[in-house]
Design a protein around this motif. Structure first.
Motif, short mmCIF file in Angstrom:
data_model
loop_
_atom_site.label_atom_id
_atom_site.label_comp_id
_atom_site.label_asym_id
_atom_site.label_seq_id
_atom_site.Cartn_x
_atom_site.Cartn_y
_atom_site.Cartn_z
N GLY A 144 38.29 55.97 37.72
CA GLY A 144 37.80 55.21 38.87
C GLY A 144 36.33 54.83 38.71
O GLY A 144 35.94 53.71 39.03
N ALA A 145 35.53 55.76 38.21
CA ALA A 145 34.12 55.49 38.02
C ALA A 145 33.92 54.36 37.02
O ALA A 145 33.10 53.45 37.23
N LEU A 146 34.67 54.41 35.95
CA LEU A 146 34.55 53.36 34.93
C LEU A 146 34.94 52.00 35.50
O LEU A 146 34.27 50.99 35.27
N LEU A 147 36.03 51.99 36.26
CA LEU A 147 36.49 50.73 36.85
C LEU A 147 35.47 50.17 37.83
O LEU A 147 35.22 48.97 37.88
N VAL A 148 34.88 51.05 38.63
CA VAL A 148 33.86 50.60 39.60
C VAL A 148 32.68 49.99 38.87
O VAL A 148 32.17 48.93 39.26
N LEU A 149 32.26 50.61 37.80
CA LEU A 149 31.13 50.07 37.02
C LEU A 149 31.46 48.69 36.47
O LEU A 149 30.65 47.76 36.54
N LEU A 150 32.65 48.56 35.92
CA LEU A 150 33.05 47.27 35.35
C LEU A 150 33.14 46.19 36.42
O LEU A 150 32.70 45.05 36.22
N LEU A 151 33.70 46.56 37.57
CA LEU A 151 33.84 45.58 38.65
C LEU A 151 32.47 45.18 39.19
O LEU A 151 32.23 44.00 39.48
N ALA A 152 31.55 46.15 39.33
CA ALA A 152 30.22 45.82 39.83
C ALA A 152 29.49 44.92 38.83
O ALA A 152 28.79 43.98 39.21
N LEU A 153 29.70 45.22 37.56
CA LEU A 153 29.06 44.39 36.52
C LEU A 153 29.60 42.96 36.57
O LEU A 153 28.84 41.99 36.51
N ARG A 154 30.90 42.84 36.73
CA ARG A 154 31.49 41.51 36.78
C ARG A 154 31.02 40.77 38.02
O ARG A 154 30.77 39.57 37.98
N LEU A 155 30.91 41.48 39.12
CA LEU A 155 30.44 40.85 40.35
C LEU A 155 29.03 40.32 40.15
O LEU A 155 28.67 39.23 40.60
N GLY A 156 28.21 41.11 39.46
CA GLY A 156 26.85 40.67 39.18
C GLY A 156 26.81 39.41 38.34
O GLY A 156 26.05 38.48 38.61
N THR A 157 27.68 39.34 37.32
CA THR A 157 27.70 38.14 36.47
C THR A 157 28.22 36.93 37.23
O THR A 157 27.78 35.80 36.99
N PRO A 167 37.00 29.63 38.36
CA PRO A 167 36.19 29.49 39.58
C PRO A 167 35.75 30.85 40.13
O PRO A 167 36.46 31.85 40.01
N ASP A 168 34.57 30.83 40.75
CA ASP A 168 34.02 32.09 41.27
C ASP A 168 34.86 32.68 42.38
O ASP A 168 34.98 33.90 42.52
N TRP A 169 35.47 31.80 43.21
CA TRP A 169 36.25 32.33 44.32
C TRP A 169 37.41 33.17 43.80
O TRP A 169 37.82 34.15 44.42
N LEU A 170 37.93 32.80 42.63
CA LEU A 170 39.03 33.57 42.05
C LEU A 170 38.54 34.96 41.67
O LEU A 170 39.20 35.97 41.92
N TRP A 171 37.33 35.01 41.09
CA TRP A 171 36.81 36.30 40.68
C TRP A 171 36.48 37.19 41.88
O TRP A 171 36.60 38.40 41.81
N ILE A 172 36.04 36.58 42.97
CA ILE A 172 35.79 37.36 44.17
C ILE A 172 37.08 38.06 44.61
O ILE A 172 37.09 39.26 44.92
N ALA A 173 38.18 37.32 44.65
CA ALA A 173 39.46 37.90 45.04
C ALA A 173 39.89 38.97 44.04
O ALA A 173 40.38 40.04 44.44
N VAL A 174 39.69 38.69 42.75
CA VAL A 174 40.09 39.67 41.72
C VAL A 174 39.27 40.94 41.86
O VAL A 174 39.80 42.05 41.79
N ILE A 175 37.97 40.79 42.06
CA ILE A 175 37.10 41.97 42.15
C ILE A 175 37.42 42.79 43.40
O ILE A 175 37.50 44.02 43.35
N ALA A 176 37.62 42.10 44.54
CA ALA A 176 37.96 42.82 45.77
C ALA A 176 39.29 43.56 45.59
O ALA A 176 39.44 44.71 46.01
N THR A 177 40.25 42.89 44.97
CA THR A 177 41.54 43.52 44.71
C THR A 177 41.38 44.68 43.75
O THR A 177 42.00 45.74 43.91
N GLY A 178 40.52 44.48 42.75
CA GLY A 178 40.28 45.55 41.78
C GLY A 178 39.65 46.77 42.43
O GLY A 178 40.00 47.90 42.09
#
Lengths: 265, 114
Positions: A144-157, A167-178
């Motif tokens: 879980g910790a690793l996944l959170v780090l990856l998701l936060a990193l992706r959100l930052g990018t 599109p960014d909106w797709l990544w927002i949905a993916v990150i929230a789902t993740g």
């Protein structure tokens, strides 16, 4: 198949495994024969649904050697997750105000603060929530910790516009789902609760209808991107938060120690 | 049989409906007679069955195909306990009804004269 029957089928699906067969037969018979007593099948079915969601003790729980325990989230975790969401909102508000400070030195401060509040702080707080989740095994916490780090990193990018793929909106949905999926994984959620993973994407589709259209040219979709990086940004994360809050009720659970307090109806 | 920790109004309604019945009662009839939503009555029935107050059984009507109806009736101990509870509840209602109303002030009970 009637609406009432569909609702009953969902109610059965949400019921503890030990109760499903009996509830299925009883509720289907009642919905079928409701007309004999001038009762509305749909109302009956909705009552069955609330029973399934709110009353999760199996009929045979008393006979079980290990009563089913409803998984609860410790207070520290709730505080950390709540603060993470608050920081997300603060970051979004800061970002939305950037245009007003264009041309001033404050825009850099506001931009940096917004970025930190939107990505770094929620990521750190969620990481903390994962690590203090006592009910999770060490392995689940590590994953879980690793996944959170990856998701936060992706959100930052996504926020800074780097590594733009789709599109960014797709990544927002993916990150929230993740984030939601990571939470379910850490908490060991089982059963139909995983259906809630669809909520962030559904929320985004409701808040941002243009997100339903895929644009192959990200630059041409810039107006859409900006519209997506506004309230529709927070919406998916808000629905993920709500899904996380209600998920214990849908968790078919594991038999552990005592015990549910039998709250009378 | 386990005791009921907190006797709620819906629980009492279910017990009274079962006491008034001759023999097993269909769950849907209990919902109809109590006038309460199914989301209230289904959990009560499940809890009473789990705690040994009532027994559930499947309708064995051969003419009806498909899912069977579920009927409920008291266990021997459940019937005794339910009667005691119902009697206590009836006493409380009678006491509450006999208590003079305070809403009418000092004029309560006095006939109105023109």
């Amino acid at each position: 198949m009637s609406l009432a029957r569909r609702i009953v089928d969902v109610a059965v699906l949400l019921s503890p495994a030990a109760s499903r067969a009996a509830r299925a037969e009883q509720w289907r018979a009642d919905v079928r024969d409701a007309g004999e007593l001038d009762l509305r099948p749909t109302r009956l079915a909705l009552g069955a649904l609330t029973t399934a969601v709110l009353h999760r003790r199996s009929l045979h729980a008393a006979a079980s050697p290990v009563p089913i325990r409803r998984t609860r989230v410790p207070g520290a975790v709730r505080v950390l997750v709540g603060l993470a969401f608050a920081s997300l909102v603060a970051g979004e508000v800061a970002s939305s105000e950037l245009a007003r400070f264009n041309g001033t030195s404050a825009v850099w401060v506001l931009g940096a603060s917004g970025l930190v509040a939107f990505t770094v702080v929620p990521g750190a707080l969620l990481l903390g929530a994962v690590l203090v989740s006592r009910r999770a095994t060490p392995r689940r916490r590590a994953i879980g910790a690793l996944l959170v780090l990856l998701l936060a990193l992706r959100l930052g990018t996504v926020v800074v516009g780097e590594f733009r793929v789709g599109p960014d909106w797709l990544w927002i949905a993916v990150i929230a789902t993740g984030v939601l999926a990571t939470w379910f994984l850490v908490q060991g959620r089982r059963g139909p609760v995983w259906v809630l993973l669809a909520l962030p994407a559904l929320t985004l589709a409701v808040l941002e209808p243009q997100s339903l259209t895929w644009s192959e040219n990200p630059d041409a979709a810039a107006p859409v991107l900006w519209a997506a990086v506004s309230t529709p940004v927070i919406g998916p994360f808000a629905s993920a938060l709500i899904a996380g809050i209600v998920s214990p009720r849908l968790d078919t659970g594991r038999s552990i120690e005592p015990t549910l307090v039998d709250r009378g109806v | 049989m386990e005791p009921i920790q907190r006797v709620t109004a819906p629980t009492l309604d279910v017990l009274e409906a079962l006491l008034a019945a001759d023999g097993p009662l269909w769950g849907l009839v209990i919902i109809k007679q109590t006038g309460r939503p199914s989301g209230t009555i289904y959990p009560v029935l499940e809890r009473l069955e789990r705690q040994g107050w009532i027994d559930g059984s499947w309708d064995d009507e051969s003419e009806r195909s498909g899912p069977r109806r579920r009927h409920y009736e008291f266990t021997p101990d459940g019937r005794i306990a339910a009667r005691e509870l119902a009697a206590t509840a009836a006493e409380r209602r009678a006491t509450a009804a006999a208590r003079p109303s305070r809403a009418g002030g000092s004029g309560a009970g006095r006939p109105v004269t023109s």
